[in-house]
Design a protein around this motif. Structure first.
Motif, PDB file in Angstrom:
ATOM      1  N   GLU A 103      -3.353  -1.129  15.907  1.00  0.00           N
ATOM      2  CA  GLU A 103      -3.416  -2.391  15.199  1.00  0.00           C
ATOM      3  C   GLU A 103      -3.239  -2.009  13.886  1.00  0.00           C
ATOM      4  N   LYS A 106       0.285  -1.500  12.903  1.00  0.00           N
ATOM      5  CA  LYS A 106       1.027  -2.888  12.907  1.00  0.00           C
ATOM      6  C   LYS A 106       0.628  -3.543  11.734  1.00  0.00           C
ATOM      7  N   PHE A 107      -0.660  -3.632  11.365  1.00  0.00           N
ATOM      8  CA  PHE A 107      -1.085  -4.621  10.111  1.00  0.00           C
ATOM      9  C   PHE A 107      -0.191  -4.038   9.009  1.00  0.00           C
ATOM     10  N   GLU A 109       2.268  -2.278   8.809  1.00  0.00           N
ATOM     11  CA  GLU A 109       3.783  -2.636   8.619  1.00  0.00           C
ATOM     12  C   GLU A 109       4.224  -4.015   8.426  1.00  0.00           C
ATOM     13  N   GLU A 110       3.369  -4.925   9.061  1.00  0.00           N
ATOM     14  CA  GLU A 110       3.494  -6.535   9.007  1.00  0.00           C
ATOM     15  C   GLU A 110       3.309  -6.791   7.309  1.00  0.00           C
ATOM     16  N   HIS A 111       2.344  -6.226   6.644  1.00  0.00           N
ATOM     17  CA  HIS A 111       2.031  -6.735   5.216  1.00  0.00           C
ATOM     18  C   HIS A 111       2.527  -5.758   4.193  1.00  0.00           C
ATOM     19  N   ASN A 112       3.428  -4.655   4.755  1.00  0.00           N
ATOM     20  CA  ASN A 112       4.004  -3.770   3.791  1.00  0.00           C
ATOM     21  C   ASN A 112       2.956  -3.147   2.822  1.00  0.00           C
TER      22      ASN A 112
END
Length: 145
Positions: A103, A106-107, A109-112
């Motif tokens: 998690e 993933k977080f 990567e999603e928010h760079n």
């Protein structure tokens, strides 16, 4: 339009705060896992010792801060049961820790989100990062684009 221009700054702070919360949750799970693993080792040591003792021998057990007098044959099954419960709990926390890591990644990567010093420790290996003082100082700095 003025609400849109002021909105990105707090959202960045909220993203960083949520990321920090995820990291804290992951650390707490790791700390709980370490504590349970120490308890499991202690239980194994005591069980091995008590298996060699006379079943009618007096022994003492600390229950909720109160020292209780029992016999080995009374205490041993309880310790084995506790050991099994601790082992099951360790398995569950290990799974939770793995999910939390996924998690978190993933977080990230999603928010760079990039962490300063992370690329250095990934390239140089863990032992290099631990031996270098400057690398370990930068490992907790967050950078968001």
């Amino acid at each position: 339009m003025s609400t849109e221009s002021t909105k990105p700054a707090p959202s960045q702070e909220a993203i960083v705060a949520q990321f920090q919360q995820l990291r804290n949750d992951q650390r707490n799970l790791a700390n709980n896992l370490n504590t349970l693993e120490m308890d499991l080792r202690e239980h194994k040591t005591v069980i091995e010792t008590l298996k060699l003792a006379d079943p009618d021998r007096k022994c003492f057990r600390l229950i909720g801060g109160v020292l209780c007098e029992r016999t080995v044959k009374e205490v041993l099954p309880q310790l084995v049961e506790n050991q099994d419960f601790i082992a099951q709990t360790i398995t569950l926390i290990t799974e939770d820790l793995s999910k939390k890591g996924t998690e978190l990644n993933k977080f990230k990567e999603e928010h760079n989100i990039k962490i300063r010093g992370e690329h250095l420790s990934a390239e140089g290996g863990k032992s290099d990062a631990e031996s270098s003082g400057s690398k370990s100082e930068n490992r907790n700095v967050l950078v968001s684009n």
